[in-house]
Design a protein around this motif. Structure first.
Motif, PDB file in Angstrom:
ATOM      1  N   ALA A   1      24.665  10.645  -5.129  1.00  0.00           N
ATOM      2  CA  ALA A   1      24.297  12.305  -5.572  1.00  0.00           C
ATOM      3  C   ALA A   1      22.743  12.750  -5.322  1.00  0.00           C
ATOM      4  O   ALA A   1      22.520  13.588  -5.020  1.00  0.00           O
ATOM      5  CB  ALA A   1      24.575  12.406  -7.179  1.00  0.00           C
ATOM      6  N   ALA A   2      22.003  11.484  -5.508  1.00  0.00           N
ATOM      7  CA  ALA A   2      20.461  11.886  -5.244  1.00  0.00           C
ATOM      8  C   ALA A   2      20.327  12.261  -3.744  1.00  0.00           C
ATOM      9  O   ALA A   2      19.485  13.177  -3.473  1.00  0.00           O
ATOM     10  CB  ALA A   2      19.471  10.608  -5.645  1.00  0.00           C
TER      11      ALA A   2
ATOM     12  N   VAL B   1      28.401  21.389  -3.774  1.00  0.00           N
ATOM     13  CA  VAL B   1      28.174  22.732  -3.886  1.00  0.00           C
ATOM     14  C   VAL B   1      28.796  23.221  -2.767  1.00  0.00           C
ATOM     15  O   VAL B   1      28.616  23.135  -1.636  1.00  0.00           O
ATOM     16  CB  VAL B   1      26.583  22.980  -3.727  1.00  0.00           C
TER      17      VAL B   1
ATOM     18  N   ARG C   1      27.083  21.561   6.275  1.00  0.00           N
ATOM     19  CA  ARG C   1      27.685  21.453   4.930  1.00  0.00           C
ATOM     20  C   ARG C   1      29.289  21.122   4.943  1.00  0.00           C
ATOM     21  O   ARG C   1      29.699  20.664   4.043  1.00  0.00           O
ATOM     22  CB  ARG C   1      27.525  22.891   4.351  1.00  0.00           C
TER      23      ARG C   1
ATOM     24  N   TYR D   1      22.436  13.502  -1.711  1.00  0.00           N
ATOM     25  CA  TYR D   1      23.275  14.593  -1.315  1.00  0.00           C
ATOM     26  C   TYR D   1      22.317  15.706  -2.039  1.00  0.00           C
ATOM     27  O   TYR D   1      21.938  16.812  -1.157  1.00  0.00           O
ATOM     28  CB  TYR D   1      24.569  14.749  -2.104  1.00  0.00           C
ATOM     29  N   THR D   2      21.497  15.757  -2.945  1.00  0.00           N
ATOM     30  CA  THR D   2      21.003  16.738  -3.651  1.00  0.00           C
ATOM     31  C   THR D   2      19.322  17.096  -2.804  1.00  0.00           C
ATOM     32  O   THR D   2      19.217  18.333  -2.549  1.00  0.00           O
ATOM     33  CB  THR D   2      20.336  16.321  -4.973  1.00  0.00           C
ATOM     34  N   GLU D   3      19.212  16.067  -2.201  1.00  0.00           N
ATOM     35  CA  GLU D   3      17.887  16.063  -1.319  1.00  0.00           C
ATOM     36  C   GLU D   3      18.255  17.061   0.048  1.00  0.00           C
ATOM     37  O   GLU D   3      17.588  17.836   0.528  1.00  0.00           O
ATOM     38  CB  GLU D   3      17.080  14.778  -0.945  1.00  0.00           C
TER      39      GLU D   3
ATOM     40  N   GLU E   1      20.801  19.019   0.325  1.00  0.00           N
ATOM     41  CA  GLU E   1      21.114  20.392  -0.076  1.00  0.00           C
ATOM     42  C   GLU E   1      19.755  21.152  -0.336  1.00  0.00           C
ATOM     43  O   GLU E   1      19.956  22.560  -0.093  1.00  0.00           O
ATOM     44  CB  GLU E   1      22.087  20.519  -1.399  1.00  0.00           C
ATOM     45  N   ARG E   2      18.900  20.584  -1.263  1.00  0.00           N
ATOM     46  CA  ARG E   2      17.619  21.559  -1.303  1.00  0.00           C
ATOM     47  C   ARG E   2      17.085  21.566   0.302  1.00  0.00           C
ATOM     48  O   ARG E   2      16.506  22.730   0.315  1.00  0.00           O
ATOM     49  CB  ARG E   2      16.672  20.486  -1.997  1.00  0.00           C
TER      50      ARG E   2
ATOM     51  N   VAL F   1      29.735  16.451  -7.175  1.00  0.00           N
ATOM     52  CA  VAL F   1      28.509  17.253  -7.172  1.00  0.00           C
ATOM     53  C   VAL F   1      28.359  18.008  -5.897  1.00  0.00           C
ATOM     54  O   VAL F   1      27.169  18.233  -5.433  1.00  0.00           O
ATOM     55  CB  VAL F   1      27.297  16.729  -7.555  1.00  0.00           C
TER      56      VAL F   1
END
Length: 256
Positions: free
Chosen positions: A132-133, A24, A73, A135-137, A139-140, A22
């Motif tokens: 994943a969770a 980006v 990143r 990383y998503t935070e 990236e947000r 996942v």
């Protein structure tokens, strides 16, 4: 450091591996007035060349902070690949202890959330869902910080020059082989910076689009010249490869 051997068998593989975790592949200089045209001066083989590039930065600080987001990143990209293979994610620790502290004040002043607890959570995560969770935070938060900076296309282009300068002067060893860890840093940073140009090449401003297309060719020339990132010993790499990239970016003429 040899921890990335499984993850870096080829340049093409990192793209597929990154997508599977996942990742980006989005990425997002000096001093001067808040709104000033950036002029660059270069010396090559004793010839004094001066080229004015008609790209106007919103502010040098915005350019610096955008370059910082690219660095964060790229560290995340490397760290996620390591975690995917069950290896120590040293690059996530780099983002936490080296890169974020350097840019924290400016990015938080612009409105970005504090990444420290988010990076700590990602660093500690082990199962795929938790990784994943976390990383998503992050990236947000990075996306919101990028939006808060409200960068122009010119800011983004100039931040890529800043990234090239950082690699040339700080990441690549100037007097001998570069450690595997640092070489992978340089490799990920250059690919992350290159990724920004695909969108900028479609910019509505013809001058920006022209610069971006020429810059993309300069980045591509460097990328195809780099050794494979799957290394288990310090890498012999000429710092001039990245210094020349920075010079090429500085010399790109904005005239149609």
């Amino acid at each position: 450091m040899t921890q990335f051997k499984a993850s870096f068998s080829s340049v093409s593989r990192i793209g597929s591996r990154a997508s599977r975790v996942v990742m980006v592949a989005a990425v997002a200089l000096g001093a001067g007035s808040s709104v000033s045209a950036q002029a660059f001066r270069s010396e090559i083989l004793g010839l004094h060349l001066q080229t004015e590039i008609k790209i106007e930065a919103s502010s040098p600080e915005i350019v610096r902070l955008l370059a910082g987001i690219i660095e964060i990143r790229s560290d995340l990209q490397l760290g996620l690949l390591a975690k995917h293979d069950g290896l120590p994610a040293a690059h996530i620790n780099d983002a936490l202890t080296i890169v974020w502290p350097e840019f924290r004040e400016g990015l938080m002043a612009a409105g970005m959330a504090d990444l420290e607890p988010l990076l700590e959570t990602l660093d500690a995560a082990s199962d795929p869902a938790a990784i994943a969770a976390a990383y998503t935070e992050i990236e947000r938060a990075l996306m919101k910080g990028h939006e808060a900076l409200n960068p122009s296309s010119a800011d983004m282009l100039l931040s890529l020059n800043a990234v090239a300068q950082t690699i040339a002067t700080e990441t690549i060893n100037q007097s001998g082989p570069t450690s595997v860890h640092d070489f992978q840093d340089a490799w990920a940073m250059i690919l992350s910076a290159r990724g920004e140009l695909d969108l900028l090449m479609r910019d509505s401003d013809p001058a920006i689009a022209k610069y971006a297309k020429e810059a993309a060719m300069a980045f591509d020339d460097v990328i195809i010249s780099l050794p494979d990132p799957n290394q288990n010993a310090p890498v012999e790499i000429d710092p001039a490869l990245f210094k020349d990239l920075a010079i090429r970016l500085e010399k790109i003429d904005q005239e149609a």
